[in-house]
Design a protein around this motif. Structure first.
Motif, PDB file in Angstrom:
ATOM      1  N   LYS A 171       8.401   6.530  -7.095  1.00 43.45           N
ATOM      2  CA  LYS A 171       8.862   5.155  -7.249  1.00 43.45           C
ATOM      3  C   LYS A 171      10.340   5.066  -7.690  1.00 43.45           C
ATOM      4  O   LYS A 171      10.652   4.516  -8.740  1.00 43.45           O
ATOM      5  N   PRO A 172      11.223   5.623  -6.880  1.00 42.66           N
ATOM      6  CA  PRO A 172      12.636   5.611  -7.266  1.00 42.66           C
ATOM      7  C   PRO A 172      13.229   4.208  -7.421  1.00 42.66           C
ATOM      8  O   PRO A 172      14.220   4.022  -8.131  1.00 42.66           O
ATOM      9  N   CYS A 173      12.608   3.213  -6.794  1.00 40.74           N
ATOM     10  CA  CYS A 173      13.145   1.848  -6.925  1.00 40.74           C
ATOM     11  C   CYS A 173      13.160   1.384  -8.380  1.00 40.74           C
ATOM     12  O   CYS A 173      13.960   0.526  -8.752  1.00 40.74           O
ATOM     13  N   LYS A 192       0.829  -1.215   0.000  1.00 44.44           N
ATOM     14  CA  LYS A 192       0.000   0.000   0.000  1.00 44.44           C
ATOM     15  C   LYS A 192       0.860   1.260   0.000  1.00 44.44           C
ATOM     16  O   LYS A 192       0.489   2.271  -0.578  1.00 44.44           O
ATOM     17  N   ILE A 193       1.991   1.186   0.674  1.00 43.35           N
ATOM     18  CA  ILE A 193       2.882   2.340   0.696  1.00 43.35           C
ATOM     19  C   ILE A 193       3.414   2.606  -0.715  1.00 43.35           C
ATOM     20  O   ILE A 193       3.515   3.746  -1.149  1.00 43.35           O
ATOM     21  N   CYS A 194       3.696   1.547  -1.461  1.00 41.88           N
ATOM     22  CA  CYS A 194       4.167   1.714  -2.844  1.00 41.88           C
ATOM     23  C   CYS A 194       3.133   2.429  -3.701  1.00 41.88           C
ATOM     24  O   CYS A 194       3.470   3.245  -4.551  1.00 41.88           O
ATOM     25  N   LYS A 195       1.873   2.117  -3.471  1.00 37.95           N
ATOM     26  CA  LYS A 195       0.804   2.767  -4.235  1.00 37.95           C
ATOM     27  C   LYS A 195       0.829   4.270  -4.030  1.00 37.95           C
ATOM     28  O   LYS A 195       0.544   5.032  -4.948  1.00 37.95           O
ATOM     29  N   SER A 196       1.155   4.700  -2.820  1.00 37.72           N
ATOM     30  CA  SER A 196       1.135   6.139  -2.574  1.00 37.72           C
ATOM     31  C   SER A 196       2.514   6.782  -2.764  1.00 37.72           C
ATOM     32  O   SER A 196       2.666   7.985  -2.601  1.00 37.72           O
ATOM     33  N   CYS A 197       3.487   6.003  -3.107  1.00 35.71           N
ATOM     34  CA  CYS A 197       4.831   6.532  -3.404  1.00 35.71           C
ATOM     35  C   CYS A 197       4.830   6.974  -4.864  1.00 35.71           C
ATOM     36  O   CYS A 197       4.792   6.143  -5.767  1.00 35.71           O
ATOM     37  N   LEU A 198       4.813   8.278  -5.088  1.00 36.48           N
ATOM     38  CA  LEU A 198       4.597   8.761  -6.452  1.00 36.48           C
ATOM     39  C   LEU A 198       5.823   8.607  -7.347  1.00 36.48           C
ATOM     40  O   LEU A 198       5.716   8.212  -8.504  1.00 36.48           O
ATOM     41  N   ASN A 202      10.661   0.897   2.751  1.00 33.75           N
ATOM     42  CA  ASN A 202       9.602  -0.099   2.592  1.00 33.75           C
ATOM     43  C   ASN A 202      10.113  -1.415   2.001  1.00 33.75           C
ATOM     44  O   ASN A 202       9.348  -2.274   1.633  1.00 33.75           O
ATOM     45  N   ILE A 203      11.420  -1.532   1.910  1.00 37.01           N
ATOM     46  CA  ILE A 203      11.993  -2.755   1.340  1.00 37.01           C
ATOM     47  C   ILE A 203      12.772  -3.488   2.421  1.00 37.01           C
ATOM     48  O   ILE A 203      13.629  -2.912   3.089  1.00 37.01           O
ATOM     49  N   GLU A 204      12.411  -4.724   2.591  1.00 37.42           N
ATOM     50  CA  GLU A 204      13.135  -5.549   3.546  1.00 37.42           C
ATOM     51  C   GLU A 204      14.238  -6.249   2.777  1.00 37.42           C
ATOM     52  O   GLU A 204      13.968  -6.919   1.775  1.00 37.42           O
TER      53      GLU A 204
HETATM   54 FE1  SF4 Z   1       7.604   1.156  -2.889  1.00 32.17          FE
HETATM   55 FE2  SF4 Z   1       9.611   1.596  -4.535  1.00 32.17          FE
HETATM   56 FE3  SF4 Z   1       8.359   3.651  -3.430  1.00 32.17          FE
HETATM   57 FE4  SF4 Z   1       9.896   2.125  -1.937  1.00 32.17          FE
HETATM   58  S1  SF4 Z   1      10.574   3.404  -3.656  1.00 32.17           S
HETATM   59  S2  SF4 Z   1       7.823   2.811  -1.410  1.00 32.17           S
HETATM   60  S3  SF4 Z   1       9.596   0.118  -2.839  1.00 32.17           S
HETATM   61  S4  SF4 Z   1       7.488   2.198  -4.875  1.00 32.17           S
END
Ligand code: SF4
Ligand code: SF4
Length: 92
Positions: free
Chosen positions: A35-37, A27-33, A75-77
């Motif tokens: 998305k640097p990953c 859910k946190i990924c959904k709101s992470c605009l 948010n990444i383990e």
């Molecule tokens: Fe999720 Fe990627 Fe944003 Fe981290 S950077 S919260 S893994 S979308």
């Protein structure tokens, strides 16, 4: 030499039972605009699927460690793969 060329010099020992990388809360990924990953991972482990969910292709991880610090929501383990598994670097 770009990273895609170098990836061919890596050998992987894929551990099918233990996933060393996980998204803690999708859910946190959904709101992470931003998305640097999607861009900080040199191996392209993080992808966006058609539902807008982040998928984790952990088998391709080159263990650079970036995702432990580069996700703005932590948010990444991330853990090292079990002994004997993961990537083996071959030089030359
Ligand atoms: Fe999720 Fe990627 Fe944003 Fe981290 S950077 S919260 S893994 S979308
Ligand atoms: Fe990608 Fe590095 Fe994270 Fe592995 S440790 S998933 S290679 S950013």
């Amino acid at each position: 030499v770009n990273i895609d060329d170098r990836i061919f010099t890596l050998k992987y020992y894929v551990d099918e039972e233990y996933v060393h990388l996980k998204i803690k809360n999708p859910k946190i990924c959904k709101s992470c605009l931003e998305k640097p990953c999607l861009s900080f991972c040199p191996a392209g482990v993080y992808r966006l699927d058609r539902q807008g969910e982040i998928t984790v292709g952990y088998q391709a991880c080159v263990e650079c460690g970036s995702c432990r610090v580069a996700c703005p929501y932590l948010n990444i383990e991330w853990d090292y793969p079990r002994g004997g598994y993961g990537v083996a670097y071959k030089f030359g």
